[in-house]
Design an enzyme around this catalytic site. Structure first.
Site, short mmCIF file in Angstrom:
data_model
loop_
_atom_site.label_atom_id
_atom_site.label_comp_id
_atom_site.label_asym_id
_atom_site.label_seq_id
_atom_site.Cartn_x
_atom_site.Cartn_y
_atom_site.Cartn_z
N SER A 1 0.86 -1.19 0.00
CA SER A 1 0.00 0.00 0.00
C SER A 1 0.89 1.24 0.00
O SER A 1 2.01 1.19 0.55
CB SER A 1 -0.88 0.03 1.25
N TYR B 1 -1.47 -0.99 10.25
CA TYR B 1 -1.61 -1.28 8.81
C TYR B 1 -0.38 -0.80 8.03
O TYR B 1 0.18 -1.53 7.22
CB TYR B 1 -2.89 -0.60 8.30
N LYS C 1 2.40 -3.05 5.93
CA LYS C 1 2.66 -2.87 4.50
C LYS C 1 4.12 -2.49 4.23
O LYS C 1 4.71 -2.90 3.23
CB LYS C 1 1.71 -1.82 3.91
P1 NAP Z 1 -11.52 -6.02 0.75
O1 NAP Z 1 -12.50 -5.48 -0.23
O2 NAP Z 1 -11.76 -5.83 2.22
O3 NAP Z 1 -11.29 -7.56 0.43
C1 NAP Z 1 -10.39 -8.32 1.18
C2 NAP Z 1 -10.64 -9.80 0.93
O4 NAP Z 1 -9.71 -10.51 1.79
C3 NAP Z 1 -12.04 -10.24 1.31
O5 NAP Z 1 -12.50 -11.20 0.39
C4 NAP Z 1 -11.83 -10.84 2.70
O6 NAP Z 1 -12.77 -11.86 3.04
C5 NAP Z 1 -10.45 -11.46 2.54
N1 NAP Z 1 -9.83 -11.72 3.83
C6 NAP Z 1 -9.84 -10.93 4.93
N2 NAP Z 1 -9.20 -11.55 5.95
C7 NAP Z 1 -8.77 -12.74 5.46
C8 NAP Z 1 -8.08 -13.83 6.03
N3 NAP Z 1 -7.68 -13.82 7.31
N4 NAP Z 1 -7.81 -14.91 5.26
C9 NAP Z 1 -8.22 -14.94 3.97
N5 NAP Z 1 -8.89 -13.95 3.37
C10 NAP Z 1 -9.17 -12.86 4.12
O7 NAP Z 1 -10.07 -5.40 0.52
P2 NAP Z 1 -9.43 -4.80 -0.82
O8 NAP Z 1 -9.65 -3.33 -0.81
O9 NAP Z 1 -9.82 -5.61 -2.00
O10 NAP Z 1 -7.87 -5.01 -0.48
C11 NAP Z 1 -7.10 -6.06 -1.04
C12 NAP Z 1 -5.63 -5.79 -0.71
O11 NAP Z 1 -5.24 -4.53 -1.24
C13 NAP Z 1 -5.34 -5.72 0.79
O12 NAP Z 1 -4.10 -6.29 1.08
C14 NAP Z 1 -5.30 -4.24 1.06
O13 NAP Z 1 -4.53 -3.93 2.21
C15 NAP Z 1 -4.66 -3.73 -0.22
N6 NAP Z 1 -4.91 -2.32 -0.48
C16 NAP Z 1 -6.19 -1.85 -0.67
C17 NAP Z 1 -6.36 -0.49 -0.90
C18 NAP Z 1 -7.72 0.09 -1.15
O14 NAP Z 1 -7.79 1.33 -1.29
N7 NAP Z 1 -8.78 -0.67 -1.24
C19 NAP Z 1 -5.26 0.36 -0.93
C20 NAP Z 1 -4.01 -0.14 -0.71
C21 NAP Z 1 -3.83 -1.50 -0.50
P3 NAP Z 1 -14.15 -11.48 3.78
O15 NAP Z 1 -14.99 -10.83 2.74
O16 NAP Z 1 -14.68 -12.83 4.22
O17 NAP Z 1 -13.79 -10.60 4.91
#
Ligand code: NAP
Length: 243
Positions: free
Chosen positions: A138, A151, A155
């Protein structure tokens, strides 16, 4: 132009959000994809919707479950060429109010899981002299963020893990890179108010929040032969916010 035909991939946390888009894009490029998520039914549903994919249940905060997942996917697919450590959570709070459990939970899901998966997957990749590991970090791992000590530390740790793994594994043609997304529209950022989103967009030269597809396209590139001379790097995909 990007072809991943004949390749196999595992994406963690791929039932929805960025992970789902990554899985969809890898399938569209010709790969067979394992979708791992907390809930088996959701992982299987996503797999069915996107085609050449299979769903697996795995809580990545459990090291034994992650090690078992790698073995199960290798047995199911015959090999594992591409690992995308995507699963991630937030437990935001100002440090004064942040509980030890919030620190530990975020570290276990966001950072330890990637270490355990990288350790488990490298044996097969070394034997085959091919591997691509892509860690979803991130921009806050680079610049920090108020209310996200846990967080951002996870990262930043992922970026250190990426570089160390890249150095350890390069001689076996296993390339390890990180992607640092900016603000991407998913459930993780849906919690923000419209005002907060507008304020964020105002800091982004491209003047919009990112889409999961913006990250998925970068993953497909790093997984492909087009990126065969790139390792140990952090590709920032944030509309120009951090430069
Ligand atoms: P999200 O919409 O919250 O989706 C996360 C997914 O991971 C969900 O399917 C969740 O399952 C699953 N998950 C959570 N805990 C888990 C565990 N212990 N074991 C296995 N699966 C698990 O998040 P996202 O925005 O797509 O983010 C994906 C990645 O990108 C993350 O690493 C996040 O830190 C990174 N990121 C996101 C952003 C952003 O702006 N969105 C920015 C920078 C980095 P459930 O639905 O069952 O909870």
């Amino acid at each position: 132009m990007i072809s991943l035909t004949g390749k196999t991939a595992l994406v963690t946390g791929a039932a929805r959000g960025i992970g789902r888009s990554i899985a969809e894009t890898l399938v569209a490029c010709g790969a067979r994809v394992a979708i791992a998520d907390l809930d088996l039914a959701s992982a299987e549903k996503t797999a069915q919707e996107i085609g050449e994919a299979r769903g697996f249940a795995c809580d990545v905060s459990d090291p034994a479950a992650v090690t078992m997942l790698i073995q199960t996917v290798e047995d199911a697919f015959g090999s594992l060429d591409i690992l995308v450590n995507n699963a991630g959570i937030t437990r935001d709070n100002l440090m004064a109010r942040m509980k030890d459990e919030d620190w530990d939970a975020v570290m276990a899901v966001n950072l330890r899981s990637a270490f355990v998966a990288t350790r488990a997957v490298q044996r097969g990749m070394m034997k085959r002299r091919f591997g691509r590991i892509i860690n979803i970090a991130s921009v806050v791992g680079i610049m920090g963020n108020k209310g996200q000590a846990n967080y951002s530390a996870s990262k930043a740790g992922l970026i250190g893990l990426t570089k160390s793994s890249a150095k350890e594994l390069a001689s076996r043609n296993i390339l390890v890179n990180a992607i640092a997304p900016g603000f991407i529209q998913t459930a993780m950022t849906d919690k923000l108010s419209d005002e907060a989103k507008a304020q964020l967009a105002a800091q982004i030269p491209l003047a919009r929040l990112g889409e999961p597809k913006d990250i998925a396209n970068a993953v497909a590139f790093l997984a492909s032969d087009l990126a065969s001379y790139i390792t140990g790097q952090v590709l920032v995909v944030d509309g120009g916010m951090v430069m």
